[in-house]
Motif scaffolding. Sequence first.
Motif, PDB file in Angstrom:
ATOM      1  N   ARG A   1       0.835  -1.195   0.000  1.00  0.00           N
ATOM      2  CA  ARG A   1       0.000   0.000   0.000  1.00  0.00           C
ATOM      3  C   ARG A   1       0.875   1.252   0.000  1.00  0.00           C
ATOM      4  O   ARG A   1       1.858   1.336   0.735  1.00  0.00           O
ATOM      5  CB  ARG A   1      -0.918  -0.005   1.225  1.00  0.00           C
ATOM      6  N   LYS A   2       0.493   2.221  -0.808  1.00  0.00           N
ATOM      7  CA  LYS A   2       1.262   3.461  -0.888  1.00  0.00           C
ATOM      8  C   LYS A   2       1.226   4.229   0.426  1.00  0.00           C
ATOM      9  O   LYS A   2       2.172   4.953   0.753  1.00  0.00           O
ATOM     10  CB  LYS A   2       0.710   4.321  -2.023  1.00  0.00           C
ATOM     11  N   SER A   3       0.153   4.079   1.169  1.00  0.00           N
ATOM     12  CA  SER A   3       0.041   4.798   2.438  1.00  0.00           C
ATOM     13  C   SER A   3       1.004   4.270   3.491  1.00  0.00           C
ATOM     14  O   SER A   3       1.211   4.926   4.518  1.00  0.00           O
ATOM     15  CB  SER A   3      -1.402   4.715   2.966  1.00  0.00           C
ATOM     16  N   ASP A   4       1.593   3.096   3.250  1.00  0.00           N
ATOM     17  CA  ASP A   4       2.548   2.526   4.207  1.00  0.00           C
ATOM     18  C   ASP A   4       3.965   3.042   4.002  1.00  0.00           C
ATOM     19  O   ASP A   4       4.847   2.737   4.810  1.00  0.00           O
ATOM     20  CB  ASP A   4       2.548   0.999   4.102  1.00  0.00           C
ATOM     21  N   VAL A   5       4.189   3.796   2.930  1.00  0.00           N
ATOM     22  CA  VAL A   5       5.538   4.298   2.632  1.00  0.00           C
ATOM     23  C   VAL A   5       5.820   5.506   3.526  1.00  0.00           C
ATOM     24  O   VAL A   5       5.200   6.567   3.379  1.00  0.00           O
ATOM     25  CB  VAL A   5       5.671   4.671   1.150  1.00  0.00           C
ATOM     26  N   ILE A   6       6.761   5.361   4.441  1.00  0.00           N
ATOM     27  CA  ILE A   6       7.154   6.438   5.349  1.00  0.00           C
ATOM     28  C   ILE A   6       8.566   6.936   5.032  1.00  0.00           C
ATOM     29  O   ILE A   6       8.850   8.120   5.160  1.00  0.00           O
ATOM     30  CB  ILE A   6       7.080   5.958   6.813  1.00  0.00           C
ATOM     31  N   GLU A   7       9.428   6.038   4.589  1.00  0.00           N
ATOM     32  CA  GLU A   7      10.804   6.391   4.250  1.00  0.00           C
ATOM     33  C   GLU A   7      11.071   6.042   2.787  1.00  0.00           C
ATOM     34  O   GLU A   7      10.567   5.040   2.275  1.00  0.00           O
ATOM     35  CB  GLU A   7      11.790   5.640   5.140  1.00  0.00           C
ATOM     36  N   LEU A   8      11.903   6.890   2.150  1.00  0.00           N
ATOM     37  CA  LEU A   8      12.257   6.635   0.755  1.00  0.00           C
ATOM     38  C   LEU A   8      13.684   7.118   0.521  1.00  0.00           C
ATOM     39  O   LEU A   8      14.005   8.286   0.760  1.00  0.00           O
ATOM     40  CB  LEU A   8      11.297   7.353  -0.190  1.00  0.00           C
ATOM     41  N   TYR A   9      14.528   6.195   0.061  1.00  0.00           N
ATOM     42  CA  TYR A   9      15.946   6.502  -0.145  1.00  0.00           C
ATOM     43  C   TYR A   9      16.233   6.562  -1.640  1.00  0.00           C
ATOM     44  O   TYR A   9      16.210   5.540  -2.337  1.00  0.00           O
ATOM     45  CB  TYR A   9      16.811   5.434   0.527  1.00  0.00           C
ATOM     46  N   LEU A  10      16.517   7.778  -2.137  1.00  0.00           N
ATOM     47  CA  LEU A  10      16.818   7.985  -3.554  1.00  0.00           C
ATOM     48  C   LEU A  10      18.143   8.722  -3.729  1.00  0.00           C
ATOM     49  O   LEU A  10      18.317   9.477  -4.681  1.00  0.00           O
ATOM     50  CB  LEU A  10      15.689   8.785  -4.222  1.00  0.00           C
ATOM     51  N   ALA A  11      19.066   8.505  -2.826  1.00  0.00           N
ATOM     52  CA  ALA A  11      20.372   9.149  -2.908  1.00  0.00           C
ATOM     53  C   ALA A  11      21.260   8.445  -3.931  1.00  0.00           C
ATOM     54  O   ALA A  11      21.117   7.250  -4.187  1.00  0.00           O
ATOM     55  CB  ALA A  11      21.047   9.146  -1.538  1.00  0.00           C
ATOM     56  N   LYS A  12      22.156   9.225  -4.543  1.00  0.00           N
ATOM     57  CA  LYS A  12      23.172   8.713  -5.470  1.00  0.00           C
ATOM     58  C   LYS A  12      22.541   7.957  -6.650  1.00  0.00           C
ATOM     59  O   LYS A  12      23.013   6.904  -7.059  1.00  0.00           O
ATOM     60  CB  LYS A  12      24.151   7.795  -4.732  1.00  0.00           C
ATOM     61  N   GLU A  13      21.459   8.519  -7.191  1.00  0.00           N
ATOM     62  CA  GLU A  13      20.788   7.911  -8.335  1.00  0.00           C
ATOM     63  C   GLU A  13      20.972   8.730  -9.609  1.00  0.00           C
ATOM     64  O   GLU A  13      20.375   8.418 -10.641  1.00  0.00           O
ATOM     65  CB  GLU A  13      19.286   7.747  -8.046  1.00  0.00           C
ATOM     66  N   GLY A  14      21.773   9.786  -9.537  1.00  0.00           N
ATOM     67  CA  GLY A  14      21.998  10.629 -10.711  1.00  0.00           C
ATOM     68  C   GLY A  14      20.789  11.447 -11.116  1.00  0.00           C
ATOM     69  O   GLY A  14      20.642  11.811 -12.293  1.00  0.00           O
ATOM     70  N   LEU A  15      19.902  11.784 -10.198  1.00  0.00           N
ATOM     71  CA  LEU A  15      18.680  12.518 -10.515  1.00  0.00           C
ATOM     72  C   LEU A  15      18.996  13.971 -10.853  1.00  0.00           C
ATOM     73  O   LEU A  15      19.824  14.611 -10.203  1.00  0.00           O
ATOM     74  CB  LEU A  15      17.708  12.477  -9.333  1.00  0.00           C
ATOM     75  N   THR A  16      18.300  14.499 -11.869  1.00  0.00           N
ATOM     76  CA  THR A  16      18.419  15.913 -12.209  1.00  0.00           C
ATOM     77  C   THR A  16      17.221  16.708 -11.705  1.00  0.00           C
ATOM     78  O   THR A  16      17.247  17.938 -11.713  1.00  0.00           O
ATOM     79  CB  THR A  16      18.544  16.083 -13.730  1.00  0.00           C
ATOM     80  N   GLU A  17      16.167  16.030 -11.300  1.00  0.00           N
ATOM     81  CA  GLU A  17      15.009  16.674 -10.699  1.00  0.00           C
ATOM     82  C   GLU A  17      14.326  15.688  -9.757  1.00  0.00           C
ATOM     83  O   GLU A  17      14.575  14.480  -9.820  1.00  0.00           O
ATOM     84  CB  GLU A  17      14.026  17.150 -11.767  1.00  0.00           C
ATOM     85  N   VAL A  18      13.492  16.215  -8.894  1.00  0.00           N
ATOM     86  CA  VAL A  18      12.805  15.375  -7.918  1.00  0.00           C
ATOM     87  C   VAL A  18      11.646  14.656  -8.611  1.00  0.00           C
ATOM     88  O   VAL A  18      10.816  15.302  -9.262  1.00  0.00           O
ATOM     89  CB  VAL A  18      12.277  16.216  -6.747  1.00  0.00           C
ATOM     90  N   PRO A  19      11.567  13.336  -8.515  1.00  0.00           N
ATOM     91  CA  PRO A  19      10.465  12.608  -9.144  1.00  0.00           C
ATOM     92  C   PRO A  19       9.140  12.889  -8.458  1.00  0.00           C
ATOM     93  O   PRO A  19       9.090  13.414  -7.332  1.00  0.00           O
ATOM     94  CB  PRO A  19      10.882  11.142  -8.983  1.00  0.00           C
ATOM     95  N   ASP A  20       8.073  12.551  -9.124  1.00  0.00           N
ATOM     96  CA  ASP A  20       6.727  12.745  -8.568  1.00  0.00           C
ATOM     97  C   ASP A  20       6.486  11.742  -7.436  1.00  0.00           C
ATOM     98  O   ASP A  20       6.437  10.536  -7.659  1.00  0.00           O
ATOM     99  CB  ASP A  20       5.691  12.561  -9.679  1.00  0.00           C
ATOM    100  N   LEU A  21       6.335  12.268  -6.243  1.00  0.00           N
ATOM    101  CA  LEU A  21       6.112  11.426  -5.056  1.00  0.00           C
ATOM    102  C   LEU A  21       4.768  11.733  -4.406  1.00  0.00           C
ATOM    103  O   LEU A  21       4.570  11.422  -3.234  1.00  0.00           O
ATOM    104  CB  LEU A  21       7.244  11.654  -4.050  1.00  0.00           C
ATOM    105  N   SER A  22       3.858  12.305  -5.172  1.00  0.00           N
ATOM    106  CA  SER A  22       2.584  12.736  -4.607  1.00  0.00           C
ATOM    107  C   SER A  22       1.727  11.564  -4.126  1.00  0.00           C
ATOM    108  O   SER A  22       0.846  11.752  -3.282  1.00  0.00           O
ATOM    109  CB  SER A  22       1.807  13.562  -5.637  1.00  0.00           C
ATOM    110  N   ARG A  23       1.970  10.362  -4.642  1.00  0.00           N
ATOM    111  CA  ARG A  23       1.162   9.217  -4.227  1.00  0.00           C
ATOM    112  C   ARG A  23       1.528   8.717  -2.835  1.00  0.00           C
ATOM    113  O   ARG A  23       0.780   7.958  -2.234  1.00  0.00           O
ATOM    114  CB  ARG A  23       1.309   8.078  -5.246  1.00  0.00           C
ATOM    115  N   PHE A  24       2.678   9.181  -2.324  1.00  0.00           N
ATOM    116  CA  PHE A  24       3.101   8.770  -0.978  1.00  0.00           C
ATOM    117  C   PHE A  24       2.727   9.881   0.015  1.00  0.00           C
ATOM    118  O   PHE A  24       3.556  10.687   0.423  1.00  0.00           O
ATOM    119  CB  PHE A  24       4.595   8.490  -0.950  1.00  0.00           C
ATOM    120  N   LYS A  25       1.481   9.905   0.395  1.00  0.00           N
ATOM    121  CA  LYS A  25       0.955  10.994   1.231  1.00  0.00           C
ATOM    122  C   LYS A  25       1.570  11.004   2.631  1.00  0.00           C
ATOM    123  O   LYS A  25       1.692  12.061   3.252  1.00  0.00           O
ATOM    124  CB  LYS A  25      -0.573  10.867   1.355  1.00  0.00           C
TER     125      LYS A  25
END
Length: 300
Positions: free
Chosen positions: A39-63
């Motif tokens: 379930r998306k509502s269970d996501v409390i932590e998210l690790y996206l370090a060192k992924e070469g991102l140039t912008e922040v991805p859409d995380l709106s589903r993780f309320k």
Amino acid sequence: ERGPGRSRHVAEQRLANKMAAAPVQEVIENELKHHKIKRKSDVIELYLAKEGLTEVPDLSRFKQLQYLWLNHNKIKTINSLKMNWCLKELYLQNNLLLDLTGSLKHLTSLQILLLHNNRLTKVEKTVAELKKMTWLHTLNIFNNPLTQDKDYRLYVIYHLPSVQLLDRQYVHQKEREAALDFCNQDRMRVRQSMAFGQRIQTHLIEQNALKTSGSVHPSWMSAFPRQKGILKKPKKVMVNVSSSSSESFRDTSKMDVVQRVKRKSMMEHSILDWSKVPNAQQKRQGDELTLPSQIITQFR
């Protein structure tokens, strides 16, 4: 030629963004599978370090997202956290951020925000973006161009009073007082003029006295020894106020003025022995209690 070339560039940019977003979404999905989160509502932590991102991805589903790592990427702008108002810790250090305007002000629950090793240049804009974060207690902004201003720390401490750890250094009470004086010039002038807890220089008073009296050593100054331009604490001087001489009265008045100027601010306390004052019941019964002969007045 300019029109087709421009539209071709925009199309290529959108395609590149989609290709870059695809791996990020795959990383997110892999993380969810690894932790067996369905379930998306269970996501409390998210690790996206060192992924070469140039912008922040859409995380709106993780309320309910509260902890987010986006450090050590190539992010220049933040536009995809509008729906993540539950964030408590946000790690954005070691990126390419140039400006935060309109990107973080809605995250009022943030407690830890790391922004060091970026390219932020305007301390006023950066602090304005964080003013509503009343729970923010840890903030890192070192190794940004804005820290070249020697007074940036005082500015941040004054406008973000909830911050306790700034750039890995605790904020002490002396720094808060210095920040208050630095950013609130009117308050500092009032404090200096009232001379609470300190001696005030009286060279202006002496100059005015010399002009009015015309003498080098006026009689009302002889009771106050000098040391490096600051008057010492005056000794008690007995003055005969019953004298009818106008000159003696003038000297006495001047001395009183100087004593009030160079003393510290004092509070006057009057003490009355209420045990000797009859109450309402005793008055009705006719009891007579002697009133105290004097009221004791103390200064401190």
